[in-house]
Every structure is written in structure tokens, then in C-alpha cells.
Design an enzyme around this catalytic site. Structure first.
Site, short mmCIF file in Angstrom:
data_model
loop_
_atom_site.label_atom_id
_atom_site.label_comp_id
_atom_site.label_asym_id
_atom_site.label_seq_id
_atom_site.Cartn_x
_atom_site.Cartn_y
_atom_site.Cartn_z
N GLU A 1 39.25 33.91 45.31
CA GLU A 1 40.24 33.20 44.20
C GLU A 1 40.60 31.98 44.59
O GLU A 1 42.06 31.73 44.34
CB GLU A 1 40.99 34.45 43.50
N ASP B 1 38.95 45.37 40.17
CA ASP B 1 40.31 44.85 40.08
C ASP B 1 41.32 45.55 39.31
O ASP B 1 41.65 45.35 38.27
CB ASP B 1 40.26 43.44 39.67
N GLU C 1 49.57 45.40 36.15
CA GLU C 1 48.86 44.34 35.60
C GLU C 1 48.10 44.75 34.44
O GLU C 1 47.65 44.10 33.47
CB GLU C 1 47.94 43.79 36.78
C1 GCV Z 1 47.45 38.08 43.71
C2 GCV Z 1 43.78 39.82 40.55
C3 GCV Z 1 44.94 39.28 40.06
C4 GCV Z 1 45.59 38.14 40.55
C5 GCV Z 1 45.75 38.59 42.17
C6 GCV Z 1 44.38 39.09 42.62
C7 GCV Z 1 44.42 39.59 44.36
O1 GCV Z 1 42.69 38.90 40.36
O2 GCV Z 1 44.56 38.74 38.76
O3 GCV Z 1 46.59 37.70 40.29
O4 GCV Z 1 46.49 37.64 43.12
O5 GCV Z 1 43.83 40.27 42.04
O6 GCV Z 1 44.60 40.90 44.32
O7 GCV Z 1 44.63 38.85 45.07
#
Ligand code: GCV
Length: 677
Positions: A276, A355, A383
Site C-alpha cells: 500500500e 484484510d 475497521e
Molecule cells: C495501516 C488495511 C487498512 C489500512 C491499514 C492496512 C494495514 O488496508 O485499511 O488502513 O493500514 O490494512 O494493515 O497495513
């Protein structure tokens, strides 16, 4: 302002029997053979003093020679026994009670548990509880950013950072007390997405604060960890972050030496690389072991460890590409590296291959690596599970993950992450934390059960979800009312109702969410509320591919091949729709809507039914909650009631959006004739 979570000690005098047999006895406390200057000892003693003086409403006499005391609580340092440094044994004797511990962390945990047993009314009869923690590392990962916000934070701002500075204050102490009371021994304070000032958290500017923070943590048996920016040397003028480049290697060695000179008890670093948008070794044609090992060697002389996340995937996928599968990525990148990591590297693996969806299969990396240290990463920050506005008690979900048989020598996930299966020293569980600077720490009061529960479960994976829920409900919900609520009728009612709500909550959430394990029908980016096609037209590779005929992804050998990443028994189980656990059917298979499930229902009818049921379950939970009016603390009641009102409305929105989407796609009527839009 903040409350003291489940440590809100209140006077407890429930019966004459308690006064005579327990309270009088516990006024005398004898600590035998401890180093009285040890900071953990001092905190443990202070905790007894604070707790007992309030709960028993008496002055507490301490001594250190057991012959001076006829009866009371005897706390013994017993390193020769089989308790390790973190285990404890609490038991009753003819002179009162004993706590034995082989180390200072064990002492602290034994004392916290003893106080709990006292408050829970479990000190009557023969007490005998011996626990050695299952997981060596029991960790919280905070995704707090240095400006003070929190990524995926649903309970206010950070209490670790504000305006790019580290905060160290009385709230830090309260936090350390609370999390250590449930056995947490490692905390990462900053977000894995290390940006801006956070890159410089490990620099001169912040050393003093980090040292102060780590000293508070150490006093509660907790090691401080920080997330780092993998490409940090580049911020200091080195042109590359290639892990095999000598300049990079020596830069990290020097930086580690400087850090440890200033923050000697730092536990180590947590790293999110090549994911990411975060930098990593892939940029230089190196693999994940090259990156992790370079850092591990730099930190090893100081006793530090590198926790390296396996959440590595390419977040750009063309929807026409039916072979690329985000679910495969972790295994594809890490499996072949098994056995190549330094001893002080631990891989941190999310519970599922995607995720933190409300339902996912267990990551095939568990059972796929036989020679690598591993930590299970779960998320108590909700989340994708209602963002602490919906109640969703996640411990039952984590229990399922832990009990999953990987078929690597028949080891379960719990066996692997405890280190039992492979005899590794670095192993454990980590949770993305759900706290913030709200008064009640977790936004939704009932979300406190996930914080408490994660600690308890990671300490003792054989505890049941109900037991954990029961203890939390009694300690937090019932005790918020003090003495009165501990009395039989009210205390039991509050506890029973709270436990019933908690235990219903995850199944209810799953029912009104995306069906049968497919996931991702959520609003992109903020991940809150239904948006069935939200991710369908984005590049993240989380497609459900619903059309008018079928839904789901073929992840068998004929499809993306994800099932082949599991050991044979699980690969076979998941490969056939006939044997695949139905809650995961659409994760593994593309199915027509009229496929008949084992319940005798078609998939489409199952979707309608579960969505109606899910919203009804919320109605039921909210009704149950309302019966506590006047019984629980008014503030708690008001806060939870407001969240239930929202959840009720929002679960109906989920129901209607999902049901009408599938109705319009398929034009198949609900057999029960309910309203579909
Ligand atoms: C900290 C997902 C979440 C992101 C998070 C990522 C991760 O994509 O939406 O906010 O980033 O996981 O675990 O690194």
C-alpha cells in the site's frame, strides 16, 4: 478525562461471610524474597494497596517475613518452580491465600488476577489457578499518527501523540496498568504506515520521551516497540534503501546503536514494507527476507527483534485478470522464504489472506512455514466490523482462528503462534488496537470487551469466549455501579444481559454483512456501511463479481489456485463446494443463486433470510440492553443506547441495500414475501 476501564475498584462487602473470612484475612499481605526496588515489584505492591484499600475498605499491613504473619495473603518469589518468568499460581492455604511467581511479570499477572478473583467473588472455597501464558508475545499495535489522529481509530484521538510530539502522562500509566492487567507485554505505539514526523520518531528529537514512555511500560512488564519507515536512510541522504548495500547496512547499525544508547529497553521494530505504497526491498529486486534480515542483524546486538508484516500485496489489479488473486499474495511472497529469516525476525500474519473481513478463511501461511517465527495479527479496531458504533465481540472469531487445524503435523494456529509447534522463542499474538482518547477509551463501552478479551485470550488461549465476556461484564458493567450491583440480583442480571448481547453480536453482524464469506461490500476507503459495488469498480483486487447468474470467486485449482496453498486436507476441503464450510462458500467458489445449501435453502434465499435475521438480532439485542435502564451506570447506559439506536438503523440499511441489490440482479422473489426494494 478517562475512566479506569475494568480496573474501577469499588468497595465490595457483599456478605458477613466476606467480611469475616476474606476481608479480614486480606488486610495482611506478605511479599517474600522479592527485590523491593524492582519497578514491577513496586507497581505490583501499589496495585494491591490501591485495590485492597478500596475494595476491602481497610488499612493494609505489609510485611516481608512470612513468620511475622499468622494469616493473610502470602506472595512468594519461586523461580525454582515451573512457572517461567510470566506464569503465576494462585491458591488457597490454611493460612489464607498464596500467589507464587517465578518472575516479576508473573508476580504482576498473579496479583492482577487475584484482585479480579476477589472482585468476581471467586475467592470462596478452594482456589487453585495456575497459568503460564500460552504466547510469548502478547502485543498491541496502535495505528496512531504523530499529529494525533489514528488510522482506523474510532474512539477519539491518540493518547500517545499530539502535534508531532510523544505524550507521557497519567493516562499513559492508566493504559499500562490496564493492558498489563490482562497480560499484554509488548506495545507498538505508532502506525505501521510511517509517514511525516513518524519517520523521525527514532531520532534524537524523541529519544527522551521514548525513554520515559518505555520506563513506564517496563514498570508494567511491557516492552515498547515502534513502527519504522523501511527507507529511512534515504531521508538522511543515502541514495538507496537496498538491504544489501553496505551504506544502508552500516547506517542501520549505527542508528540502532544510537537508539539503544538512548532507549535501552526498546523491544524492536515493526515493519510494513512493499505494501500500500510503503517502501520495501522489492524496489531493489530483493526479497522480504533480505529486507528483514538486514534490520535484524543491525538490532540483534541490542537484543531487539524485527516484526515483519506479511501483508504484502499488489493493490492494483485489472478486473479482467482472473488469475491474479490478492488472497494468494502473502503465501506467494513468503512461503518460499521459510527458514531463511534470522532468529530475531518474527513474521506477523493477518488472520485471513485478505484484510480483517467479518469472515475469511485462515491464512495458508499458518501451516505453510515450518521454520519461521510467526505472530497472528488480528484487529480489535473494528475497521470492517462496525467501527465501534456497532457492537461486535470478536473473541469468538479469534477462537475459531486459533483452533483451525493447519494440518502441518496437525498443529492448530494456536500451536504455531504459541511457539509450541516448532519450539520457537519469538511467537505470539498481536491486535490492532481499538483505543483512543475518548473518556471510555474504546468509543463503544461494549468494545472494551474486545480489548480486555484480546489480552486474556492471548495469555490463555483455552479460555472460552463466554468466560472472558462474563468476567469483563462483571468487572466493567456491573462494577460500574459499585457495591449494589455486585449484590446477587442486579449484578447477575447486568452480567447475563451483557454476556448475551456480546455473544450474539458477531454472528448478527456477519448476517447483515456480505454473504457467505465473500466480503468487501463496504464503502471504499472509510470501510463503513454497505456499498455492494464500491470495490467492484476499483483496482484493489477485492472483487465479488456478482452478476445476474452467479456470485463468488473460483479460488480452486481451476480458478486462481488459492486453495492449493493449503496443506492437502484443507486444500481438498475447500476445493469442492460440497465440502467447503458454507460460511466460506463464496470466498472459494463461484456459484449460481439457485444452488441449494445444506440447510435446503437456495443461496439467494439464504441472503434474504440472513439479512432479515441480522437486523432482527440487533432489535433483540437493543431491547435486551434497554432492560438494564436504571441498573447500570447512567452514563454507560446513555452511551450504549445511542450506539444501539444507530446500529438498529444501520443494520436495516445493510439489510435493504444488500437484499435489493441481489433482488434486482436476480429478479428472484423472497419466498417469505417480505419487502424488497
Ligand atoms: C495501516 C488495511 C487498512 C489500512 C491499514 C492496512 C494495514 O488496508 O485499511 O488502513 O493500514 O490494512 O494493515 O497495513
Amino acid at each position: 478525562m478517562y475512566n479506569s476501564l475494568w480496573l474501577n475498584y469499588k468497595k465490595l462487602s457483599v456478605s458477613d461471610d466476606f467480611e469475616k473470612n476474606i476481608a479480614d484475612c486480606l488486610c495482611n499481605v506478605c511479599f517474600v524474597s522479592f527485590d523491593e526496588n524492582n519497578p514491577v515489584f513496586l507497581n505490583a505492591k501499589k496495585e494491591i494497596e490501591t485495590a485492597f484499600s478500596v475494595i476491602l475498605d481497610r488499612k493494609i499491613n505489609f510485611c516481608s517475613n512470612e513468620n511475622e504473619m499468622k494469616n493473610g495473603l502470602f506472595i512468594n518469589f519461586t523461580p525454582e518452580k515451573d512457572l517461567g518468568k510470566e506464569g503465576y499460581h494462585v491458591f488457597s492455604t490454611d493460612k489464607g491465600y498464596s500467589i507464587e511467581a517465578g518472575g516479576y511479570n508473573g508476580l504482576l499477572y498473579g496479583i492482577f488476577r487475584f484482585i479480579e478473583l476477589l472482585r468476581l467473588g471467586k475467592l470462596t472455597g478452594n482456589v487453585d489457578e495456575k497459568v503460564i501464558p500460552d504466547n510469548p508475545l502478547r502485543m498491541l499495535n496502535h495505528w496512531d499518527n504523530m499529529p494525533g489522529d489514528i488510522e482506523r481509530g474510532y474512539s477519539g484521538n491518540s493518547f500517545f501523540f499530539e502535534d508531532n510530539k510523544v505524550l507521557v502522562n497519567d493516562r499513559t500509566v492508566m493504559y499500562a496498568r490496564a493492558v498489563s492487567s490482562v497480560g499484554i507485554n509488548a506495545v507498538v505505539i505508532n502506525n505501521v504506515n510511517v509517514k511525516g514526523e513518524a519517520s523521525y520518531l527514532i531520532s534524537e528529537k524523541h529519544y527522551e520521551d521514548l525513554r520515559n514512555l518505555s520506563e513506564i511500560f517496563n514498570g508494567y512488564g511491557i516492552s515498547l516497540f515502534v513502527s519504522i519507515n523501511y527507507a529511512l536512510p534515504m531521508e538522511y541522504g543515502i541514495e538507496t534503501a537496498d538491504p544489501l548495500d553496505e551504506r544502508v547496512i552500516s547506517w542501520w547499525k549505527e542508528r540502532c546503536s544510537e537508539i539503544y544508547e538512548n532507549v535501552p529497553s526498546l523491544g524492536g521494530f515493526l515493519v510494513k514494507a512493499d505494501s500500500e505504497g510503503r517502501p520495501g526491498p522489492f524496489t531493489y529486486g530483493r526479497n522480504q527476507a533480505d529486507g528483514a534480515n538486514m534490520l535484524a542483524k543491525a538490532i540483534a546486538p541490542f537484543g531487539g527483534i524485527i516484526i515483519w508484516r506479511c501483508f504484502v500485496y499488489n493493490c492494483r489489479q485489472d478486473w479482467r485478470d482472473t488469475k491474479t488473486d490478492r488472497a494468494r499474495a502473502g503465501y506467494d511472497y513468503f512461503h518460499a522464504l521459510d527458514g531463511q529469516f534470522e532468529d530475531n525476525v518474527v513474521l506477523q500474519i493477518k488472520n485471513g489472506p485478505m484484510d480483517f473481513q467479518v469472515r475469511e478463511p485462515v491464512s495458508p501461511l499458518f501451516g505453510g512455514m515450518e521454520h519461521t517465527n510467526q505472530i497472528l495479527e488480528v484487529q480489535i479496531a473494528q475497521e470492517y466490523t462496525g467501527q465501534q458504533r456497532h457492537v461486535c465481540y470478536l473473541i469468538p472469531w479469534f477462537k475459531e482462528v486459533l483452533s483451525f487445524n493447519t494440518h502441518m503435523n496437525e498443529a492448530s494456529v494456536a500451536d504455531i503462534v504459541s511457539g509450541r509447534a516448532m519450539g520457537n522463542r519469538y511467537a505470539g499474538m498481536a491486535a490492532v488496537c481499538n483505543t483512543g482518547n475518548d473518556f471510555n477509551w474504546t468509543g463503544h463501552d461494549l468494545a472494551g470487551a474486545n480489548l480486555y478479551g484480546f489480552g486474556k485470550l492471548s495469555f490463555n488461549t483455552s479460555l472460552s469466549s463466554e468466560e472472558i465476556a462474563y468476567d469483563w461484564a462483571r468487572l466493567y458493567m456491573a462494577s460500574a455501579m459499585g457495591e449494589e450491583s455486585f449484590k446477587k440480583i442486579n449484578g447477575d442480571r447486568i452480567t447475563d444481559v451483557t454476556v448475551e448481547i456480546l455473544m450474539k453480536s458477531w454472528p448478527a453482524y456477519e448476517k447483515y454483512n456480505a454473504p457467505l464469506g465473500i466480503g468487501w461490500m463496504v464503502v471504499p476507503n472509510n470501510h463503513y456501511g454497505p456499498d455492494v459495488d464500491g470495490y467492484e469498480y476499483s483496482v484493489w483486487g477485492t472483487y465479488h463479481k456478482a452478476d445476474c447468474r452467479a456470485i463468488g470467486i473460483d479460488r480452486t485449482e481451476k480458478g486462481t489456485g488459492f486453495t492449493t496453498q493449503y496443506r492437502k486436507e484443507n486444500a481438498e476441503l475447500y476445493s469442492s463446494a460440497d465440502t467447503c464450510p458454507e460460511e466460506l462458500l463464496l470466498f472459494f467458489h463461484r456459484m449460481p443463486y439457485n444452488y441449494i445449501l445444506r440447510s435446503g435453502k437456495t443461496i439467494i434465499q439464504h441472503i434474504y433470510d440472513t439479512h432479515f435475521e441480522g437486523a432482527e438480532d440487533v432489535e433483540y439485542m437493543s431491547g435486551l440492553w434497554n432492560t438494564l435502564k436504571g441498573l447500570v451506570n447512567e452514563d454507560v447506559f446513555e452511551r450504549v443506547t445511542a450506539r444501539f439506536e444507530h446500529q438498529l438503523m444501520h443494520s436495516k440499511e445493510w439489510r435493504d441495500v444488500i437484499n435489493s441489490y441481489f433482488y434486482r440482479k436476480t429478479l428472484i422473489e423472497d419466498e417469505k414475501g417480505r419487502e424488497l426494494y
